[in-house]
Write an enzyme that holds these catalytic residues in place. Sequence first.
Site, PDB file in Angstrom:
ATOM      1  N   HIS A 242       0.712  -1.185  -0.101  1.00 10.51           N
ATOM      2  CA  HIS A 242      -0.110  -0.012  -0.049  1.00 10.51           C
ATOM      3  C   HIS A 242       0.775   1.208   0.086  1.00 10.51           C
ATOM      4  O   HIS A 242       0.769   2.025  -0.953  1.00 10.51           O
ATOM      5  CB  HIS A 242      -0.778   0.075   1.275  1.00 10.51           C
ATOM      6  CG  HIS A 242      -1.676  -1.261   1.265  1.00 10.51           C
ATOM      7  ND1 HIS A 242      -2.818  -1.425   0.506  1.00 10.51           N
ATOM      8  CD2 HIS A 242      -1.607  -2.274   2.197  1.00 10.51           C
ATOM      9  CE1 HIS A 242      -3.466  -2.711   1.145  1.00 10.51           C
ATOM     10  NE2 HIS A 242      -2.708  -3.072   2.182  1.00 10.51           N
TER      11      HIS A 242
HETATM   12  O1  RIB Z   1      -5.198   0.036   4.581  1.00 11.90           O
HETATM   13  C1  RIB Z   1      -3.682   0.175   4.348  1.00 11.90           C
HETATM   14  C2  RIB Z   1      -2.987   1.076   5.374  1.00 11.90           C
HETATM   15  O2  RIB Z   1      -3.486   0.751   6.685  1.00 11.90           O
HETATM   16  C3  RIB Z   1      -1.621   1.222   5.126  1.00 11.90           C
HETATM   17  O3  RIB Z   1      -1.303   2.539   5.382  1.00 11.90           O
HETATM   18  C4  RIB Z   1      -1.064   0.376   6.331  1.00 11.90           C
HETATM   19  O4  RIB Z   1       0.090   0.876   6.635  1.00 11.90           O
HETATM   20  C5  RIB Z   1      -2.083   0.629   7.541  1.00 11.90           C
HETATM   21  O5  RIB Z   1      -1.781   1.782   8.158  1.00 11.90           O
END
Ligand code: RIB
Length: 316
Positions: A242
Amino acid sequence: MGRRLIIDCDPGVDDAVMLLLACAARDALDIAGITTVAGNVGAALTARNACIVRGIAAREDIPVFAGCTRPLRRAPVEAGHFHGESGLGDLPISAPRHGPEPRHAVDFIVATLLAAAPASVTLVATGPLTNVATALAREPVIRRGLREIALMGGARSEGGNITASSEYNIHADPDAAQAVFGSGCTVVAFGLDATHQVRATPARVDAVRAVGSRAALAAAELLEFSNALPANGPRAQGAPLHDPCPIVWLLRPEAFRFRPCHVDVETASPLTLGHTAVEFRAAPQRPQNVLWAVAADGDAVFDVLTASLAQDSRRP
Ligand code: RIB
Ligand code: CA
């Protein structure tokens, strides 16, 4: 001089990979500071973890500022089950040589943007948006210094990852997210619709590890930790990656495709709290200030990550 950045994050395993990438891209990115926020783990740990990762990247020239310790209104929701007790998976943890600055993250964000030339600073946010919303509320004129806010958060076609209908960063502080999407700033949003197209397959992780530098070995270990979590699906498929996506966009924008839209956030319903209502249909009452990532090239993302780490490893 590279693109002027503030990075706001909640390290966190994928935030750490994002920081290793951003620190390696030192010619292209001019990082004014790293601000941290309570999220995946508590505020003291996210600040410590940012200092640890900065040290692994040999970038102790970049200041770290600890920020908000809880969401604007809601009770904290952590995600330790995805990031390990330390927040950095199973990376060996030792106290960083240098800790965070005494200044609060929100004070740093406000001061930096007030002093910035118009539309000159990109704010990358990869955690709950509490620091960003607090800064915008305290000093709305800081929007002048912002070029855009490039954030990881939200979900439309993919559904949620913390509840059926919400993604973690938005769910963790929905009021902050609604304030940021509604701020009038240009927002470039990398939600699960895009990040689920970026998978840390074993071959891609092997390529990162093969760079061989301290930062690359740490990145590979962090990616491997996520791949080993049953919640992230079969290892062969690779866990979704992500938080590096906004940074990759700055370095290789063609790796993503966007649609303009308006985004509202559910801030009341217990069932759908943190849902991002992504509306592509234009209407006068729905200003289209958000670019929503609808496609991501996973090969390109990992090519940028691997090449940036490799180039930085060859520095004297
Ligand atoms: O949904 C993914 C996000 O949530 C990313 O930023 C991960 O680090 C968590 O914070
Ligand atoms: Ca994060």
